[in-house]
Design a protein around this motif. Sequence first.
Motif, PDB file in Angstrom:
ATOM      1  N   LYS A 226      -3.048   0.586  -4.018  1.00  0.00           N
ATOM      2  CA  LYS A 226      -2.685  -0.793  -3.716  1.00  0.00           C
ATOM      3  C   LYS A 226      -1.887  -1.381  -4.877  1.00  0.00           C
ATOM      4  CE  LYS A 226      -4.177  -1.997   0.377  1.00  0.00           C
ATOM      5  NZ  LYS A 226      -5.392  -2.798   0.537  1.00  0.00           N
TER       6      LYS A 226
ATOM      7  N   SER B  85       0.847  -1.201   0.000  1.00  0.00           N
ATOM      8  CA  SER B  85       0.000   0.000   0.000  1.00  0.00           C
ATOM      9  C   SER B  85       0.875   1.242   0.000  1.00  0.00           C
ATOM     10  CB  SER B  85      -0.917   0.020   1.229  1.00  0.00           C
ATOM     11  OG  SER B  85      -1.809  -1.073   1.210  1.00  0.00           O
TER      12      SER B  85
ATOM     13  N   GLN C 263      -6.038  12.358   1.442  1.00  0.00           N
ATOM     14  CA  GLN C 263      -5.108  11.289   1.103  1.00  0.00           C
ATOM     15  C   GLN C 263      -5.755  10.320   0.113  1.00  0.00           C
ATOM     16  OE1 GLN C 263      -4.509   9.499   4.991  1.00  0.00           O
ATOM     17  NE2 GLN C 263      -5.796   7.747   4.417  1.00  0.00           N
ATOM     18  N   THR C 264      -4.895   9.602  -0.613  1.00  0.00           N
ATOM     19  CA  THR C 264      -5.319   8.574  -1.556  1.00  0.00           C
ATOM     20  C   THR C 264      -4.458   7.331  -1.341  1.00  0.00           C
ATOM     21  OG1 THR C 264      -5.928  10.259  -3.193  1.00  0.00           O
ATOM     22  CG2 THR C 264      -5.646   7.985  -3.979  1.00  0.00           C
ATOM     23  N   THR C 265      -5.101   6.181  -1.240  1.00  0.00           N
ATOM     24  CA  THR C 265      -4.376   4.928  -1.016  1.00  0.00           C
ATOM     25  C   THR C 265      -4.325   4.132  -2.310  1.00  0.00           C
ATOM     26  OG1 THR C 265      -5.100   4.833   1.296  1.00  0.00           O
ATOM     27  CG2 THR C 265      -4.272   2.796   0.320  1.00  0.00           C
TER      28      THR C 265
ATOM     29  N   ILE D 177       0.301   5.367   0.433  1.00  0.00           N
ATOM     30  CA  ILE D 177      -0.654   6.414   0.784  1.00  0.00           C
ATOM     31  C   ILE D 177      -0.094   7.752   0.316  1.00  0.00           C
ATOM     32  CG2 ILE D 177      -1.915   7.550   2.647  1.00  0.00           C
ATOM     33  CD1 ILE D 177      -1.665   4.998   4.274  1.00  0.00           C
TER      34      ILE D 177
ATOM     35  N   ASP E  69      -7.359   2.142  -3.886  1.00  0.00           N
ATOM     36  CA  ASP E  69      -8.091   1.311  -2.940  1.00  0.00           C
ATOM     37  C   ASP E  69      -8.966   2.141  -2.003  1.00  0.00           C
ATOM     38  OD1 ASP E  69      -8.463  -1.400  -1.641  1.00  0.00           O
ATOM     39  OD2 ASP E  69      -7.662  -0.273   0.080  1.00  0.00           O
ATOM     40  N   ASP E  70      -8.546   3.382  -1.751  1.00  0.00           N
ATOM     41  CA  ASP E  70      -9.319   4.222  -0.834  1.00  0.00           C
ATOM     42  C   ASP E  70      -9.086   5.679  -1.193  1.00  0.00           C
ATOM     43  OD1 ASP E  70     -10.971   4.712   1.478  1.00  0.00           O
ATOM     44  OD2 ASP E  70      -9.159   5.437   2.460  1.00  0.00           O
ATOM     45  N   LEU E  71     -10.147   6.452  -1.160  1.00  0.00           N
ATOM     46  CA  LEU E  71     -10.075   7.882  -1.463  1.00  0.00           C
ATOM     47  C   LEU E  71     -10.730   8.633  -0.319  1.00  0.00           C
ATOM     48  CD1 LEU E  71      -9.227  10.004  -3.559  1.00  0.00           C
ATOM     49  CD2 LEU E  71     -11.494   9.777  -4.586  1.00  0.00           C
ATOM     50  N   SER E  72      -9.881   9.181   0.535  1.00  0.00           N
ATOM     51  CA  SER E  72     -10.378   9.902   1.704  1.00  0.00           C
ATOM     52  C   SER E  72      -9.945  11.351   1.613  1.00  0.00           C
ATOM     53  CB  SER E  72      -9.824   9.281   3.001  1.00  0.00           C
ATOM     54  OG  SER E  72     -10.151   7.907   3.081  1.00  0.00           O
TER      55      SER E  72
END
Length: 269
Positions: free
Chosen positions: A236, A189, A232-234, A191, A226-229
């Motif tokens: 994978k 991962s 931040q962006t994750t 970030i 994998d994740d968009l908050s």
Amino acid sequence: MEDQATGVVIATRTALDQASALAVQYGFSILGAFILLIAGWILAGVVSRASYRVISRIRGIDETLASFFQNLLHYSLLILVFITVLGQFGVQTASIIAALGAAGLAIGLALQGTLQNIAAGIMLLILRPFRVGEYIETTNVKGFIKDIGLFATEMRTADGLYLMAPNSTLWNTPIVNHSREPDRRQELSVILAGGSDIELARKIILDVVKSDQRVQTTPSPVVYIDDLSAGQTTLKIDYWTITSAWTPTRQDIISKLLAQLAAANVALK
């Protein structure tokens, strides 16, 4: 007086005749028992060694298991020979067999935990969920296998410590074998801080991963969001490599990713 002397001579002759008959009778019994004992000893050795050669040729049978069956057959035949020899002297062997059965039951109850380890050791040697040199992990232990015995399995932990685990403990718990399969997937991962160029980061990551010769092309490596908050962006990263190179490949790729992303001014969080 003369009659008394004659009676003594007759009694002496009768005793000598009876002693001679008994000596002949038991002499042949002792000689037969001795021959039977020697022949049985030789036969037990020949049969047990032949069984070892046959069992050891069976695919998947460990040498420890083959030796165990060899010794079990050898001593079983010796006990049978001993009982047969006793039968030569008129001993009731049925009572001996019953006594041995009772003794075996008592010993089995007294050594119940030990017998469980032996049974588990036999199953581990037959089914082979792990082999010497492989790295396994259970709910209780983990490490490299050094030796698989009938009572316990010797292991070496990742930090070099000696570990002995009872076979029943390993048999009664799920086992994860990290070395058995030839290929293994790695997931990493990354970030990214808010405002980072996601496409640039994805390109750099793919280039770094694909440039490593140890990374397999089929299935091909993938990099996805994998994740968009907020802030931040994750990303994978999934790729496959051979199991023996899994750890060094992971370490090298992480080092290269940190250097390449820093050089491209991609901020990590």
